[in-house]
Structures are given as structure tokens and as C-alpha cells.
Design a protein around this motif. Structure first.
Motif, short mmCIF file in Angstrom:
data_model
loop_
_atom_site.label_atom_id
_atom_site.label_comp_id
_atom_site.label_asym_id
_atom_site.label_seq_id
_atom_site.Cartn_x
_atom_site.Cartn_y
_atom_site.Cartn_z
N ILE A 1 22.16 14.97 0.12
CA ILE A 1 23.37 14.38 -0.43
C ILE A 1 23.12 12.91 -0.73
CG2 ILE A 1 24.34 13.73 1.83
CD1 ILE A 1 27.09 14.68 0.68
N ALA A 2 23.77 12.38 -1.76
CA ALA A 2 23.58 10.97 -2.15
C ALA A 2 24.90 10.39 -2.63
CB ALA A 2 22.53 10.86 -3.25
N PRO A 3 25.12 9.10 -2.38
CA PRO A 3 26.32 8.42 -2.91
C PRO A 3 26.15 8.12 -4.39
CG PRO A 3 24.95 6.85 -1.75
CD PRO A 3 24.29 8.19 -1.56
N LEU A 4 27.27 8.04 -5.10
CA LEU A 4 27.23 7.77 -6.54
C LEU A 4 27.90 6.45 -6.90
CD1 LEU A 4 28.14 11.34 -7.87
CD2 LEU A 4 25.86 10.29 -7.73
N ALA A 5 28.26 5.67 -5.91
CA ALA A 5 28.94 4.40 -6.17
C ALA A 5 28.09 3.51 -7.06
CB ALA A 5 29.24 3.69 -4.85
N GLY A 6 28.72 2.93 -8.06
CA GLY A 6 28.04 2.00 -8.94
C GLY A 6 27.34 2.63 -10.11
N LEU A 7 27.28 3.95 -10.16
CA LEU A 7 26.61 4.63 -11.27
C LEU A 7 27.60 4.90 -12.41
CD1 LEU A 7 24.37 7.24 -9.41
CD2 LEU A 7 23.75 4.97 -10.23
#
Length: 253
Positions: A107-113
Motif C-alpha cells: 500500500i502507498a499514500p497518494l498525497a501530493g500526486l
């Protein structure tokens, strides 16, 4: 940093969403389990999967699973994820189910993309014939069957992105993502052998992460075989972390 309880909730969220992100042609719900059938195309779409914490299978349910898969011409298969009760895990092993493969859930965060502006990246809302044929051509074994792949991806009913990377007009890499309630699954990442080593797989994953963020998702998740070191290194460099691991077991007799 996530707590163990939060991680447990994420595991459940990912596993439930996967059913919709990678739909089978036919499904049956048996207790806390879903049995999926898709002409043998892919393990996830042709196995029994637990959908709640502490999911159990008694002797009658285990008999039913084996009977139903064999009746469909398939090898009985059960995914043992962290959601499975320990007694059920032991019962599956006692029945003689052997390991087919082991995988990680990442799992990975997507903030800022945000959405990619790469001209070579095409992301379509539905799978084109070219996309499906291109993906199937880069698979092996029964996964080369275009019709069976098409039957699965055409059943996706949630917002989806089917990605293609072009080099001088030639499609050389593919992938897909499906968004549901703030999370997006990424899968089917494949690159033509003649074009590997140029970062096109990375471009596809990054593009799909950006697409997912633009769709309002805060996290992306995927599943990858534990022995796929190249893919694990790629995903790790893009911010994915190991959330859980599971194994798919099959019954030969």
C-alpha cells in the motif's frame, strides 16, 4: 504511523475491494467467504477468499469448495490471508492443500500526486481491444487467453483507468487501476521484453497513481508475488510498503 488496528482495517478494506477491482465471471458467497470462478484465468478470480476477520471454514464448507471448483473443471484453491481463522488455516493444510504461490499486499499514500502530463501515457476509462490484446500477449500460460482476460476487465463497474505507454506510436507497456471509496488497486503492469530496462513500468505505475489521486483516492494498493524482486524494488521506490502477506493453496487430489 499506522497502528496494528488500522493496518487490520486496511487489510480488510483491500481484500474486499479486490473482489470489485478484479471481478470474476461467477461468484458464490459461502459464510464469510466468496468463491470466484473465471475459467481459470488468474488465481484471485478462481479461488475462495475470506471477507471478514476470523473467517472460518468447517468440514462441510471445505467439501463444498472442492466439489464446486472440480465441477467447473478447476483445481480447488483457497487464499489464506490474515483474515483467516487459525483453526481454518490448519484444516486447509490438513486436507493436503499445497502452496501454489505466495504474495505480498502493498500500500502507498497518494498525497501530493496528480494526473500525469506525459504525452506517451494514455489512460482510457474502458479496456480497448488493443489494450486487452497487448496485455494478453505479454502474459504466460493460460493468461495469454484474450477472451478470458476481456471477460474479466469488461465486468469492472467502478471508475477505472486502463493505461498504455507508447514509444513512437507503439504500445510497449500496460497497466490498470480501479478506484473505490478512496482507495485504488493497481495491477496488470507489464512491459514488452524488447523495451524493458527503460523505466516504462515505473512510468505506468506513476501514471496510474496520479490517475488514482485525481480520482480522489488517498491510497493505492497492489499485490505482487513474494519472489518478484524487480517489482518489489520498483514499488518500494514509489512509496509502497508491505501491509500483509498471503498464500494461495491448491488441492491436487
Amino acid at each position: 504511523m499506522l497502528t496494528k488496528n488500522e493496518d487490520a482495517a486496511l487489510v480488510l478494506g483491500c481484500e474486499r475491494r479486490i473482489i470489485n477491482a478484479w471481478p470474476a465471471l461467477s461468484t458464490l458467497v459461502v459464510g464469510d467467504w466468496v468463491l470466484r470462478f473465471a475459467n481459470g484465468y488468474s488465481g484471485r478470480a478462481n479461488s475462495a477468499t475470506p471477507l471478514s476477520h476470523g473467517a472460518e471454514l468447517d468440514a462441510e464448507m471445505l467439501d463444498l469448495i472442492a466439489e464446486l471448483y472440480r465441477a467447473d473443471g478447476l483445481t480447488p484453491a483457497i487464499r489464506l490471508t490474515p483474515l483467516v481463522a487459525e483453526a481454518t488455516r490448519a484444516a486447509v493444510l490438513e486436507r493436503g492443500y499445497r502452496i501454489k504461490d505466495k504474495s505480498f499486499g502493498l500500500i502507498a499514500p497518494l498525497a501530493g500526486l496528480g494526473a500525469s502530463e506525459e504525452a506517451a501515457l494514455q489512460i482510457e476509462a474502458r479496456p480497448s481491444l488493443e489494450w486487452t490484446a497487448g496485455v494478453a500477449a505479454l502474459q504466460s500460460g493460460n493468461k495469454t487467453h484474450v477472451g478470458n482476460l476481456a471477460a474479466i476487465v469488461e465486468k469492472v463497474r467502478l471508475p477505472a483507468g486502463f493505461a498504455t505507454w507508447l514509444v513512437e506510436g507503439e504500445a510497449v507497456a500496460f497497466g490498470m487501476s480501479v478506484a473505490e471509496r478512496g482507495m485504488a488497486e493497481i495491477g496488470l503492469i507489464c512491459v514488452h521484453p524488447d523495451h524493458r530496462g527503460h523505466g516504462f513500468g515505473r512510468k505506468i505505475v506513476q501514471g496510474l497513481m496520479g490517475w488514482a489521486a485525481a480520482m480522489g483516492c488517498s491510497e493505492a494498493y497492489l499485490q505482487v508475488e513474494q519472489g518478484n524482486v524487480v517489482a518489489l524494488n520498483l514499488y518500494g521506490s514509489l512509496g509502497f510498503r508491505q501491509l500483509y502477506q498471503y498464500e494461495t493453496r491448491i488441492l491436487d487430489i
